[in-house]
Motif scaffolding. Structure first.
Motif, PDB file in Angstrom:
ATOM      1  N   ILE A  81       1.000  -1.193   0.040  1.00  0.00           N
ATOM      2  CA  ILE A  81       0.026  -0.067   0.109  1.00  0.00           C
ATOM      3  C   ILE A  81       0.859   1.402   0.138  1.00  0.00           C
ATOM      4  N   THR A  82       1.612   1.188   0.840  1.00  0.00           N
ATOM      5  CA  THR A  82       2.881   2.396   0.877  1.00  0.00           C
ATOM      6  C   THR A  82       4.155   1.922   0.967  1.00  0.00           C
ATOM      7  N   GLU A  83       4.945   2.777   0.498  1.00  0.00           N
ATOM      8  CA  GLU A  83       6.453   2.133   0.312  1.00  0.00           C
ATOM      9  C   GLU A  83       7.197   3.531   0.702  1.00  0.00           C
ATOM     10  N   ASP A  84       8.125   3.374   1.935  1.00  0.00           N
ATOM     11  CA  ASP A  84       9.122   4.652   2.057  1.00  0.00           C
ATOM     12  C   ASP A  84      10.511   4.411   2.165  1.00  0.00           C
ATOM     13  N   GLN A  85      11.265   4.349   1.479  1.00  0.00           N
ATOM     14  CA  GLN A  85      12.813   4.105   1.831  1.00  0.00           C
ATOM     15  C   GLN A  85      13.074   2.674   2.221  1.00  0.00           C
ATOM     16  N   GLY A  86      12.272   1.682   1.453  1.00  0.00           N
ATOM     17  CA  GLY A  86      12.454   0.214   1.646  1.00  0.00           C
ATOM     18  C   GLY A  86      11.440  -0.193   2.893  1.00  0.00           C
ATOM     19  N   ASP A  87      10.664   0.687   3.679  1.00  0.00           N
ATOM     20  CA  ASP A  87       9.869  -0.023   4.366  1.00  0.00           C
ATOM     21  C   ASP A  87       8.321   0.044   3.966  1.00  0.00           C
ATOM     22  N   ASN A  88       7.685  -1.182   3.973  1.00  0.00           N
ATOM     23  CA  ASN A  88       6.304  -1.095   3.345  1.00  0.00           C
ATOM     24  C   ASN A  88       5.273  -1.575   4.440  1.00  0.00           C
ATOM     25  N   PHE A  89       3.941  -0.946   3.940  1.00  0.00           N
ATOM     26  CA  PHE A  89       2.899  -1.377   4.678  1.00  0.00           C
ATOM     27  C   PHE A  89       2.005  -2.266   3.722  1.00  0.00           C
ATOM     28  N   PHE A  90       1.452  -3.270   3.697  1.00  0.00           N
ATOM     29  CA  PHE A  90       1.251  -4.084   2.780  1.00  0.00           C
ATOM     30  C   PHE A  90      -0.255  -5.037   3.196  1.00  0.00           C
ATOM     31  N   THR A  91      -0.819  -5.288   2.311  1.00  0.00           N
ATOM     32  CA  THR A  91      -2.205  -6.466   2.519  1.00  0.00           C
ATOM     33  C   THR A  91      -1.804  -7.484   1.602  1.00  0.00           C
ATOM     34  N   GLU A  92      -2.267  -8.688   2.219  1.00  0.00           N
ATOM     35  CA  GLU A  92      -1.829 -10.074   1.599  1.00  0.00           C
ATOM     36  C   GLU A  92      -3.199 -10.796   1.577  1.00  0.00           C
ATOM     37  N   VAL A  93      -3.263 -11.583   0.530  1.00  0.00           N
ATOM     38  CA  VAL A  93      -4.314 -12.613   0.373  1.00  0.00           C
ATOM     39  C   VAL A  93      -3.904 -13.962  -0.164  1.00  0.00           C
ATOM     40  N   SER A  94      -4.304 -14.979   0.555  1.00  0.00           N
ATOM     41  CA  SER A  94      -3.796 -16.374   0.137  1.00  0.00           C
ATOM     42  C   SER A  94      -4.889 -17.285  -0.184  1.00  0.00           C
ATOM     43  N   TYR A  95      -4.583 -18.302  -0.897  1.00  0.00           N
ATOM     44  CA  TYR A  95      -5.680 -19.440  -1.158  1.00  0.00           C
ATOM     45  C   TYR A  95      -4.749 -20.666  -1.483  1.00  0.00           C
ATOM     46  N   GLY A  96      -5.303 -21.828  -0.954  1.00  0.00           N
ATOM     47  CA  GLY A  96      -4.721 -23.095  -1.050  1.00  0.00           C
ATOM     48  C   GLY A  96      -5.248 -24.337  -0.563  1.00  0.00           C
ATOM     49  N   LYS A  97      -4.464 -25.284  -0.424  1.00  0.00           N
ATOM     50  CA  LYS A  97      -4.852 -26.557   0.165  1.00  0.00           C
ATOM     51  C   LYS A  97      -4.181 -26.841   1.587  1.00  0.00           C
ATOM     52  N   MET A  98      -5.195 -27.335   2.269  1.00  0.00           N
ATOM     53  CA  MET A  98      -4.517 -27.722   3.676  1.00  0.00           C
ATOM     54  C   MET A  98      -4.557 -29.257   3.820  1.00  0.00           C
ATOM     55  N   TRP A  99      -3.261 -29.725   3.965  1.00  0.00           N
ATOM     56  CA  TRP A  99      -3.283 -31.292   4.112  1.00  0.00           C
ATOM     57  C   TRP A  99      -3.297 -31.583   5.534  1.00  0.00           C
ATOM     58  N   ARG A 100      -3.868 -32.802   6.010  1.00  0.00           N
ATOM     59  CA  ARG A 100      -4.011 -33.283   7.218  1.00  0.00           C
ATOM     60  C   ARG A 100      -3.361 -34.396   7.293  1.00  0.00           C
ATOM     61  N   PRO A 101      -2.438 -34.587   8.309  1.00  0.00           N
ATOM     62  CA  PRO A 101      -1.551 -36.014   8.551  1.00  0.00           C
ATOM     63  C   PRO A 101      -2.558 -37.122   9.190  1.00  0.00           C
ATOM     64  N   SER A 102      -3.781 -36.532   9.673  1.00  0.00           N
ATOM     65  CA  SER A 102      -4.531 -37.499  10.487  1.00  0.00           C
ATOM     66  C   SER A 102      -5.971 -37.730   9.680  1.00  0.00           C
ATOM     67  N   SER A 103      -6.352 -39.080   9.993  1.00  0.00           N
ATOM     68  CA  SER A 103      -7.439 -39.453   9.229  1.00  0.00           C
ATOM     69  C   SER A 103      -8.812 -39.052  10.110  1.00  0.00           C
ATOM     70  N   ASN A 104      -8.496 -38.432  11.211  1.00  0.00           N
ATOM     71  CA  ASN A 104      -9.680 -37.836  11.830  1.00  0.00           C
ATOM     72  C   ASN A 104     -10.463 -36.847  10.888  1.00  0.00           C
ATOM     73  N   TYR A 105      -9.602 -35.965  10.295  1.00  0.00           N
ATOM     74  CA  TYR A 105     -10.354 -34.873   9.540  1.00  0.00           C
ATOM     75  C   TYR A 105      -9.925 -34.889   7.969  1.00  0.00           C
ATOM     76  N   PRO A 106     -10.681 -35.019   7.177  1.00  0.00           N
ATOM     77  CA  PRO A 106     -10.048 -34.849   5.768  1.00  0.00           C
ATOM     78  C   PRO A 106      -9.455 -33.564   5.392  1.00  0.00           C
ATOM     79  N   ASP A 107      -8.691 -33.458   4.311  1.00  0.00           N
ATOM     80  CA  ASP A 107      -8.046 -32.462   3.660  1.00  0.00           C
ATOM     81  C   ASP A 107      -9.257 -31.378   3.225  1.00  0.00           C
ATOM     82  N   GLY A 108      -8.652 -30.100   3.522  1.00  0.00           N
ATOM     83  CA  GLY A 108      -9.638 -28.875   3.093  1.00  0.00           C
ATOM     84  C   GLY A 108      -8.983 -28.027   2.182  1.00  0.00           C
TER      85      GLY A 108
END
Length: 178
Positions: free
Chosen positions: A101-128
């Protein structure tokens, strides 16, 4: 479809990194986040020794990506999440889009969005699915190291929880290396 998207992303990053005119730069990032919950044993009595908030989960993340003209960055990330109140472990892998959003001499204020897959090592809950949205600040450090402080909202699709998801807000500290 996903291998094709990964191939296109790889080719785009490769062509940008080998081009004569540099419009951006690659980076490596990592962070650790902690979520807090209201302590169920807390009382208004100041002498009871119980804190109002207690930690209830930890998230560790690593990733690499490419920043375009100090404004937009895309990255591929992976991590480990552990919610000890629910005994839930997860391994999210996701793509992120970061906008400074802003950048001043290398310092930044930002926003970020993410989307992906979540893997579960246990069979109690499925991946999501895994979603994240947040904001933060990146403080320019010595040489190519930068410090990141962030506040994020995470949503993990886990069947068996309320509304089949586990939501949390986390406070994080991390780094980026350009």
């Amino acid at each position: 479809m996903k291998p094709l998207l990964l191939l296109i992303t790889f080719l785009a990053i490769s062509s940008f990194s080998f081009s004569q005119e540099k419009i951006g730069k690659p980076f490596f990032t990592g962070s650790g986040n902690v979520t807090f919950a209201v302590n169920e044993h807390y009382t208004l009595d100041p002498d009871d020794g119980e804190p109002f908030l207690v930690p209830n989960a930890i998230f560790l993340r690593m990733g690499f990506g490419y920043e375009f003209k100090k404004r937009i960055a895309i990255s591929v990330n992976g991590g480990f999440d552990y919610h000890w109140n629910y005994a839930v472990s997860a391994f999210p892998t996701y793509f992120s889009l970061k906008y400074n959003i802003t950048e001043d001499q290398g310092d930044n204020f930002f926003t970020e969005v993410s989307y992906g897959k979540m893997w579960r090592p246990s069979s109690n809950y499925p991946d999501g699915n895994y979603y994240r949205v947040g904001f933060g600040t990146q403080v320019k450090g010595a040489k190519r190291w930068n410090t990141i402080i962030r506040l994020d909202f995470h949503r993990k699709g886990i069947i068996g929880f309320d509304n089949n998801r586990l939501d949390s807000v986390s406070l994080g500290l991390g780094f980026s290396f350009f």
